[in-house]
Design a protein around this motif. Structure first.
Motif, short mmCIF file in Angstrom:
data_model
loop_
_atom_site.label_atom_id
_atom_site.label_comp_id
_atom_site.label_asym_id
_atom_site.label_seq_id
_atom_site.Cartn_x
_atom_site.Cartn_y
_atom_site.Cartn_z
N GLN A 112 0.85 -1.19 0.00
CA GLN A 112 0.00 0.00 0.00
C GLN A 112 0.89 1.24 0.00
O GLN A 112 2.08 1.16 0.28
N ALA A 113 0.30 2.37 -0.34
CA ALA A 113 1.08 3.61 -0.45
C ALA A 113 0.32 4.75 0.21
O ALA A 113 -0.17 5.66 -0.44
N HIS A 114 0.22 4.69 1.53
CA HIS A 114 -0.45 5.74 2.30
C HIS A 114 0.31 7.05 2.10
O HIS A 114 1.55 7.06 2.09
N PRO A 115 -0.40 8.16 1.91
CA PRO A 115 0.27 9.44 1.68
C PRO A 115 1.33 9.80 2.73
O PRO A 115 2.38 10.35 2.39
N GLY A 116 1.09 9.47 3.99
CA GLY A 116 2.08 9.78 5.03
C GLY A 116 3.38 9.02 4.82
O GLY A 116 4.47 9.57 4.99
N LEU A 117 3.28 7.75 4.44
CA LEU A 117 4.46 6.95 4.17
C LEU A 117 5.18 7.45 2.93
O LEU A 117 6.41 7.60 2.92
N VAL A 118 4.43 7.74 1.88
CA VAL A 118 5.02 8.27 0.65
C VAL A 118 5.75 9.58 0.93
O VAL A 118 6.86 9.80 0.44
N GLU A 119 5.14 10.43 1.75
CA GLU A 119 5.79 11.70 2.09
C GLU A 119 7.12 11.49 2.81
O GLU A 119 8.13 12.12 2.48
N ARG A 120 7.15 10.58 3.78
CA ARG A 120 8.39 10.33 4.52
C ARG A 120 9.49 9.77 3.61
O ARG A 120 10.65 10.19 3.70
N ILE A 121 9.13 8.83 2.75
CA ILE A 121 10.11 8.25 1.84
C ILE A 121 10.62 9.31 0.86
O ILE A 121 11.83 9.44 0.65
N ALA A 122 9.71 10.07 0.26
CA ALA A 122 10.11 11.09 -0.71
C ALA A 122 10.98 12.16 -0.05
O ALA A 122 11.96 12.61 -0.64
N ARG A 123 10.64 12.56 1.17
CA ARG A 123 11.45 13.56 1.88
C ARG A 123 12.88 13.05 2.07
O ARG A 123 13.84 13.78 1.88
N LYS A 124 13.02 11.78 2.45
CA LYS A 124 14.37 11.21 2.63
C LYS A 124 15.13 11.21 1.30
O LYS A 124 16.32 11.55 1.27
N HIS A 125 14.47 10.85 0.22
CA HIS A 125 15.11 10.89 -1.10
C HIS A 125 15.60 12.31 -1.41
O HIS A 125 16.73 12.51 -1.85
N LEU A 126 14.73 13.29 -1.18
CA LEU A 126 15.08 14.68 -1.47
C LEU A 126 16.20 15.19 -0.58
O LEU A 126 17.07 15.94 -1.04
N GLU A 127 16.22 14.77 0.68
CA GLU A 127 17.30 15.17 1.58
C GLU A 127 18.64 14.59 1.12
O GLU A 127 19.66 15.28 1.14
N VAL A 128 18.64 13.33 0.70
CA VAL A 128 19.87 12.71 0.21
C VAL A 128 20.35 13.39 -1.06
O VAL A 128 21.55 13.69 -1.20
N LEU A 129 19.44 13.68 -1.97
CA LEU A 129 19.82 14.38 -3.19
C LEU A 129 20.39 15.76 -2.88
O LEU A 129 21.36 16.19 -3.51
N ALA A 130 19.84 16.45 -1.91
CA ALA A 130 20.34 17.77 -1.52
C ALA A 130 21.74 17.65 -0.92
O ALA A 130 22.62 18.48 -1.20
N LEU A 131 21.96 16.63 -0.12
CA LEU A 131 23.27 16.40 0.48
C LEU A 131 24.32 16.13 -0.59
O LEU A 131 25.42 16.70 -0.56
N VAL A 132 23.99 15.27 -1.53
CA VAL A 132 24.90 14.96 -2.62
C VAL A 132 25.22 16.22 -3.43
O VAL A 132 26.38 16.48 -3.76
N ALA A 133 24.20 17.01 -3.71
CA ALA A 133 24.40 18.25 -4.48
C ALA A 133 25.31 19.22 -3.73
O ALA A 133 26.16 19.87 -4.34
N SER A 134 25.13 19.31 -2.41
CA SER A 134 25.96 20.24 -1.64
C SER A 134 27.41 19.78 -1.56
O SER A 134 28.32 20.59 -1.53
N GLU A 135 27.62 18.48 -1.54
CA GLU A 135 28.98 17.94 -1.49
C GLU A 135 29.71 18.12 -2.81
O GLU A 135 30.93 18.24 -2.85
#
Length: 76
Positions: free
Chosen positions: A51-74
């Motif tokens: 299942q893909a509850h919006p709360g779970l999708v939001e948490r997963i997507a936020r983590k993806h975006l945080e990692v991408l931001a970290l990589v970009a800053s490095e």
């Protein structure tokens, strides 16, 4: 073949998630990146939990975006 009107379509369950993450990461990522992360999170959640509850999708997507931001800053 019949046309589907806008009123016949189901609302996007991730509309709020998308708006919140676009706003949160507006200084870091374009809206298209946020959309792709939400889509990836949706499919990942379905694969793992069935299942893909919006709360779970939001948490997963936020983590993806945080990692991408970290990589970009490095790289910068």
């Amino acid at each position: 073949m019949s046309e589907i009107s806008m009123t016949d379509q189901e609302p996007d369950p991730y509309e709020h998630v998308s708006a919140a993450l676009r706003d949160e990461f507006s200084e870091v990522h374009p809206a298209t990146t946020v959309t792709r992360c939400i889509q990836a999170a949706h499919y990942g959640a379905l694969e793992v939990t069935g299942q893909a509850h919006p709360g779970l999708v939001e948490r997963i997507a936020r983590k993806h975006l945080e990692v991408l931001a970290l990589v970009a800053s490095e790289r910068g």
